[in-house]
Design a protein around this motif. Structure first.
Motif, PDB file in Angstrom:
ATOM      1  N   ASN A   1       0.809  -1.213   0.000  1.00  0.00           N
ATOM      2  CA  ASN A   1       0.000   0.000   0.000  1.00  0.00           C
ATOM      3  C   ASN A   1       0.842   1.263   0.000  1.00  0.00           C
ATOM      4  O   ASN A   1       0.342   2.340  -0.308  1.00  0.00           O
ATOM      5  CB  ASN A   1      -0.916   0.019   1.224  1.00  0.00           C
ATOM      6  CG  ASN A   1      -0.138   0.036   2.530  1.00  0.00           C
ATOM      7  OD1 ASN A   1       0.852  -0.663   2.660  1.00  0.00           O
ATOM      8  ND2 ASN A   1      -0.599   0.804   3.481  1.00  0.00           N
TER       9      ASN A   1
ATOM     10  N   PRO B   1      -5.164   2.560  -1.141  1.00  0.00           N
ATOM     11  CA  PRO B   1      -4.950   4.009  -1.248  1.00  0.00           C
ATOM     12  C   PRO B   1      -3.961   4.494  -0.206  1.00  0.00           C
ATOM     13  O   PRO B   1      -3.940   4.001   0.923  1.00  0.00           O
ATOM     14  CB  PRO B   1      -6.355   4.585  -0.999  1.00  0.00           C
ATOM     15  CG  PRO B   1      -7.288   3.482  -1.363  1.00  0.00           C
ATOM     16  CD  PRO B   1      -6.580   2.211  -0.983  1.00  0.00           C
ATOM     17  N   ASN B   2      -3.147   5.425  -0.591  1.00  0.00           N
ATOM     18  CA  ASN B   2      -2.186   6.015   0.325  1.00  0.00           C
ATOM     19  C   ASN B   2      -2.088   7.515   0.048  1.00  0.00           C
ATOM     20  O   ASN B   2      -1.921   7.908  -1.106  1.00  0.00           O
ATOM     21  CB  ASN B   2      -0.801   5.383   0.143  1.00  0.00           C
ATOM     22  CG  ASN B   2       0.218   5.979   1.108  1.00  0.00           C
ATOM     23  OD1 ASN B   2       0.045   5.883   2.308  1.00  0.00           O
ATOM     24  ND2 ASN B   2       1.239   6.621   0.574  1.00  0.00           N
TER      25      ASN B   2
ATOM     26  N   LEU C   1      -7.902   7.451   2.571  1.00  0.00           N
ATOM     27  CA  LEU C   1      -8.774   8.472   1.992  1.00  0.00           C
ATOM     28  C   LEU C   1      -9.716   9.061   3.037  1.00  0.00           C
ATOM     29  O   LEU C   1     -10.216   8.344   3.909  1.00  0.00           O
ATOM     30  CB  LEU C   1      -9.585   7.872   0.840  1.00  0.00           C
ATOM     31  CG  LEU C   1      -8.782   7.230  -0.285  1.00  0.00           C
ATOM     32  CD1 LEU C   1      -9.717   6.753  -1.386  1.00  0.00           C
ATOM     33  CD2 LEU C   1      -7.758   8.202  -0.843  1.00  0.00           C
TER      34      LEU C   1
ATOM     35  N   HIS D   1     -10.350  11.875  -4.737  1.00  0.00           N
ATOM     36  CA  HIS D   1     -10.050  10.790  -3.807  1.00  0.00           C
ATOM     37  C   HIS D   1      -9.405  11.281  -2.515  1.00  0.00           C
ATOM     38  O   HIS D   1      -9.791  10.843  -1.424  1.00  0.00           O
ATOM     39  CB  HIS D   1      -9.138   9.765  -4.479  1.00  0.00           C
ATOM     40  CG  HIS D   1      -9.798   9.004  -5.578  1.00  0.00           C
ATOM     41  ND1 HIS D   1     -10.766   8.055  -5.353  1.00  0.00           N
ATOM     42  CD2 HIS D   1      -9.639   9.068  -6.933  1.00  0.00           C
ATOM     43  CE1 HIS D   1     -11.185   7.550  -6.494  1.00  0.00           C
ATOM     44  NE2 HIS D   1     -10.510   8.141  -7.474  1.00  0.00           N
ATOM     45  N   HIS D   2      -8.420  12.162  -2.616  1.00  0.00           N
ATOM     46  CA  HIS D   2      -7.615  12.505  -1.446  1.00  0.00           C
ATOM     47  C   HIS D   2      -8.153  13.689  -0.653  1.00  0.00           C
ATOM     48  O   HIS D   2      -7.655  13.953   0.447  1.00  0.00           O
ATOM     49  CB  HIS D   2      -6.171  12.766  -1.869  1.00  0.00           C
ATOM     50  CG  HIS D   2      -5.504  11.548  -2.417  1.00  0.00           C
ATOM     51  ND1 HIS D   2      -5.169  10.463  -1.652  1.00  0.00           N
ATOM     52  CD2 HIS D   2      -5.141  11.217  -3.694  1.00  0.00           C
ATOM     53  CE1 HIS D   2      -4.616   9.532  -2.399  1.00  0.00           C
ATOM     54  NE2 HIS D   2      -4.597   9.962  -3.648  1.00  0.00           N
TER      55      HIS D   2
ATOM     56  N   TYR E   1       1.311   9.238  -3.212  1.00  0.00           N
ATOM     57  CA  TYR E   1      -0.154   9.172  -3.241  1.00  0.00           C
ATOM     58  C   TYR E   1      -0.647   8.118  -4.245  1.00  0.00           C
ATOM     59  O   TYR E   1      -0.159   8.033  -5.374  1.00  0.00           O
ATOM     60  CB  TYR E   1      -0.733  10.549  -3.608  1.00  0.00           C
ATOM     61  CG  TYR E   1      -0.878  11.482  -2.440  1.00  0.00           C
ATOM     62  CD1 TYR E   1       0.128  11.611  -1.496  1.00  0.00           C
ATOM     63  CD2 TYR E   1      -2.020  12.251  -2.273  1.00  0.00           C
ATOM     64  CE1 TYR E   1       0.006  12.478  -0.420  1.00  0.00           C
ATOM     65  CE2 TYR E   1      -2.163  13.118  -1.196  1.00  0.00           C
ATOM     66  CZ  TYR E   1      -1.139  13.223  -0.272  1.00  0.00           C
ATOM     67  OH  TYR E   1      -1.272  14.076   0.796  1.00  0.00           O
TER      68      TYR E   1
ATOM     69  N   PRO F   1      -4.688   6.623  -5.243  1.00  0.00           N
ATOM     70  CA  PRO F   1      -4.457   6.713  -6.703  1.00  0.00           C
ATOM     71  C   PRO F   1      -4.015   8.105  -7.090  1.00  0.00           C
ATOM     72  O   PRO F   1      -4.151   9.056  -6.349  1.00  0.00           O
ATOM     73  CB  PRO F   1      -5.835   6.401  -7.274  1.00  0.00           C
ATOM     74  CG  PRO F   1      -6.796   6.870  -6.217  1.00  0.00           C
ATOM     75  CD  PRO F   1      -6.121   6.649  -4.913  1.00  0.00           C
TER      76      PRO F   1
END
Length: 423
Positions: A81, A123-124, A127, A177-178, A421, A423
């Motif tokens: 991840n 995700p990283n 989220l 997303h973020h 990051y 996606p």
């Protein structure tokens, strides 16, 4: 029966079993060494990838022993991840986020591409909750490209977005997303092809395109002065009743929350203070990272341009002192320029992340980014900068060679936060 015959008959089966056991163990050893399904190899890792261990430790500060293939396999399993360069190893090889050919991460990925594919990276960073109520919205305008072959045709200059859909895709994906943004207003200034004709990775229901017809402009674009402020004002006034906050950004600007807050909780922390009508975020200017040509295949700016210029502690300041603005719509009256507001209702003011007042000409020094930052991918590669010089700004004029030399001549440092990051 003699004693010698007894000894031979007693110990011959034992010797035979020991011999067979040795044969079996030798076969297992050969299988373990050469079979491709076994991640462990007897050869040291340095024989295959001399820089891999250092790369892993530099990237993740990993303190375990990763000197053999078994530990690499374990490392990838534990940190999938976080690993920012192996999407195409564990996912579909036709991933939309390929690495630039010849980059360190690309060569690193190829060294361990033989390992079994697993699930997509998580995700990283984690989220934030989506802003389903659309408490916050983003309004943006594009960078425009002049088609030179049409200039002499009745002075009609179509404004065409070149590589704009790629930048817009990354912008939308990052903020959707973020930061949980669920409403984007995109001014399409008569571009060809229209920005709305492209399929983006975020739901189309989150996108509102505001189209403007192609019009005649004079060759010097003098009639475009103030056009971006007009578009921003249109967003703020037309959709005032639908959102509480609205941010005004360009597609080459990506937001990062550097503290322990989400964008929503950060902006909500100012809502109890009736004297605050807008909050400004400082730029962090990214350089070309030494790239002369645009990576092929196309790659996210976050993954490629990872060098930034430092803040200046004293004059002359640089572009890091510039800000962009999130406006509380019930306080909005007008913009001073594209960077900050001019007038607000009820005597409200614009502040920085620590409550310090920001006044025209819309710069904030000293620059701080303890709660949030705006990464500005201004120059990108030399090839893209040359395109930008021809393309020009939305309000007329263009990027200058002096500005390139000023930015690229700065001392540069690694700023890898956004590179991680997904996606």
């Amino acid at each position: 029966m003699s004693f010698e015959d007894y000894r031979r008959s007693r110990y011959r089966p034992v010797a035979r079993r020991r011999f067979l056991l040795r044969i079996v163990l030798a076969c297992c050893l050969i299988f373990a060494i050469w079979h491709p399904a076994i991640p462990f190899r007897t050869k040291p890792l340095s024989a295959f990838a001399p820089n891999l261990v250092d790369k892993l430790r530099q990237t993740f500060d990993y303190k375990h022993n990763v000197t053999d293939w078994q530990m690499v396999h374990r490392f990838v399993q534990e940190h999938r991840n976080l690993w920012k360069g192996l999407e195409h190893v564990y996912d579909d090889p036709t991933s939309t986020l390929p690495l630039p050919e010849g980059s360190p991460d690309a060569s690193l990925a190829s060294n361990i591409s033989q390992h079994k594919k697993g699930p997509s990276p998580l995700p990283n960073p984690p989220l934030p909750p989506p802003d389903e109520d659309e408490h916050i919205a983003l309004c943006l305008t594009g960078k425009l490209f002049i088609a030179p072959h049409t200039i002499h045709h009745r002075n009609l200059i179509p404004l065409i977005v070149k590589n704009q859909t790629r930048d817009l895709e990354e912008f939308l994906r990052h903020h959707y997303h973020h930061h949980g943004i669920r409403r984007f207003y995109i001014h399409d200034d008569g571009t060809m092809p229209s920005l709305s004709d492209t399929n983006y990775s975020v739901p189309s229901t989150s996108l509102t395109f505001i189209s403007h017809p192609t019009v005649e402009h004079n060759p010097d674009f003098e009639d475009r002065a103030g056009i971006q402020e007009e578009y921003y004002t249109d967003c703020a006034t037309r959709f005032r009743d639908q959102h509480f906050w609205m941010g005004f950004l360009d597609v080459d600007e990506l937001l990062e929350m550097t503290g322990n807050e989400t964008l929503l909780t950060f902006l909500q922390s100012w809502e109890q203070n009736s004297t605050v009508g807008a909050v400004g975020v400082n730029w962090l200017l990214h350089t070309s990272s030494g790239l002369l040509s645009t990576p092929s295949p196309p790659t996210d700016s976050r993954k490629v341009y990872t060098k930034c210029i430092p803040d200046h502690a004293a004059p002359p300041y640089n572009d890091n002192e510039a800000i962009k603005t999130f406006v509380r719509l019930d306080k909005f009256e007008s913009f001073h320029n594209v960077h900050c507001v001019g007038e607000m209702r009820d005597g409200a003011m614009e502040v920085g992340e620590h409550g310090d007042e920001i006044k025209p000409p819309c710069s904030r020094t000293p620059s701080t980014r303890e709660r949030w930052a705006l990464h500005h991918f201004a120059t990108k590669s030399r090839e893209e900068f040359e395109e930008k010089k021809v393309r020009g700004h939305i309000q007329g004029g263009g990027a200058s060679e002096e500005w390139w030399e000023e930015v690229e001549g700065e001392r540069q440092w690694d700023c890898l936060n956004l590179a991680e990051y997904v996606p």
